[in-house]
Design an enzyme around this catalytic site. Structure first.
Site, short mmCIF file in Angstrom:
data_model
loop_
_atom_site.label_atom_id
_atom_site.label_comp_id
_atom_site.label_asym_id
_atom_site.label_seq_id
_atom_site.Cartn_x
_atom_site.Cartn_y
_atom_site.Cartn_z
N ARG A 232 0.25 -1.72 0.02
CA ARG A 232 0.00 -0.04 0.20
C ARG A 232 0.83 1.45 0.10
NH1 ARG A 232 -3.55 -2.72 -1.97
NH2 ARG A 232 -5.07 -3.50 -1.00
N GLU A 261 -3.09 7.39 -6.06
CA GLU A 261 -3.55 6.70 -7.67
C GLU A 261 -4.31 7.30 -8.79
OE1 GLU A 261 -3.18 2.53 -7.03
OE2 GLU A 261 -0.93 3.08 -5.64
N HIS A 280 0.00 -0.03 -10.36
CA HIS A 280 -0.72 -1.13 -9.72
C HIS A 280 -0.50 -2.37 -10.23
CE1 HIS A 280 -3.09 -0.63 -5.60
NE2 HIS A 280 -2.82 -2.15 -6.19
#
Length: 315
Positions: A232, A261, A280
């Site tokens: 994370r 993000e 990601h």
């Protein structure tokens, strides 16, 4: 039939499977749904299937007066107020296990890429700047085999990274809330930071891990060490990481997750040639994403039918 709200399209056949069991309303766009769309449509729904991009807080939970289950298409559940949901009699489920190997593969890919300067080399060739023949000190990187790997967190993904490290004959240290029965050395956090050549972050995001790696801790790492984060983003205080990189306090970083993000073109991390960035991609294989959809849908259906889900979040 049950009534279900699904906030994103999912790969594979599993939404069609869900439609056999429930009346499904789904957000069809690639961008995340507006919060207003969720709030206006969750009111009469029995089930809610979400992804990490949707914040399911008290407002959403209170709006879903008929909700029996919140199924998240993710391992992490920090985007859901789980405690409040459970207090309202709503079950919360997630999708662990199925993405463990895909994420561990990516972590090792990031580690190798930053250690051996693979992205830098690719960029050099594509930009037409490879204009010198081979010479002994050209683009020297860090050897991975026989180096020390530090794993922060020893859950499913931490164990999978440990298994991959064995193939590289790495010395493996780890730190977590408690020791585990694994073939690695349990150490305190300061020792992990001080002795790791590669520090891999695999912890969950919670109040204890938020900004866990700030300037004071990052500067305890070796100047020759690399940070790899695919857990994370907010576990690492990003502004402090930029400062550490600017001061050459560590050798580099490889990041698949960020505090916010997507990151913008003005993000200072982009300017560092010794930083590898991916958008990601931890679970981003077709096989894994389809298995995640299967688990998320089965969790949802089982809970609606009063049965046990495959995975349930418990506090």
């Amino acid at each position: 039939m049950y009534r279900v709200l699904v906030t994103r399209k999912l790969p594979g056949p599993w939404i069609d499977h869900l439609k056999k069991e429930a009346e499904v309303e789904i957000w069809e766009e690639r961008d995340p749904p507006p919060r207003s769309w969720i709030l206006s449509r969750v009111k009469d729904k029995d089930g809610l299937l979400v992804t990490l991009t949707e914040k399911v807080d008290r407002e959403v939970i209170d709006a879903g007066k008929n909700l029996k289950v919140i199924s998240t298409y993710s391992v992490g559940f920090d985007h859901i107020d789980v405690k409040y949901a459970i207090s309202k009699g709503i079950r919360v489920t997630n999708t662990p296990d199925v993405l463990t190997d895909a994420t561990a593969d990516l972590i090792f890919g990031l580690l190798l890429a930053v250690a051996r300067r693979i992205v830098e080399g690719d960029r050099l060739i594509r930009s037409g700047q490879w204009n010198l023949p081979w010479y002994p000190e050209f683009m020297l990187g860090k050897e991975v085999s026989h180096s020390t790997l530090g794993i922060l967190g020893m859950g499913r993904i931490g164990r999978a990274v440990l298994n991959r490290a064995k193939g590289f004959n790495m010395r493996v240290l780890y730190h977590s809330r408690r020791p585990h029965d694994v073939d690695a050395e349990f150490v305190d956090l300061d020792t992990l930071l001080a002795e790791s050549d590669f520090l891999v972050v695999t912890v969950d995001l919670n109040p204890e891990t938020y900004h866990m790696l700030d300037y004071s801790r990052l500067t305890k790492m070796k100047s020759t060490a690399y940070l790899i984060n695919a857990s994370r983003g907010p576990v690492v205080k990003e502004d402090d990481l930029v400062k550490v990189l600017s001061e050459s306090k560590i050798a580099g970083a490889a990041l698949d997750v960020f505090e916010r993000e997507p990151i913008g073109s003005d993000n200072p991390l982009i300017k560092f040639p010794n930083v590898v960035l991916t958008p990601h991609l931890g679970s981003a294989t077709r096989e894994t994403r389809e298995r995640m959809a299967e688990v998320a849908v089965k969790n949802l259906i089982n809970c609606l039918k009063g049965e046990s889900p495959l995975y349930e979040v418990r506090l």
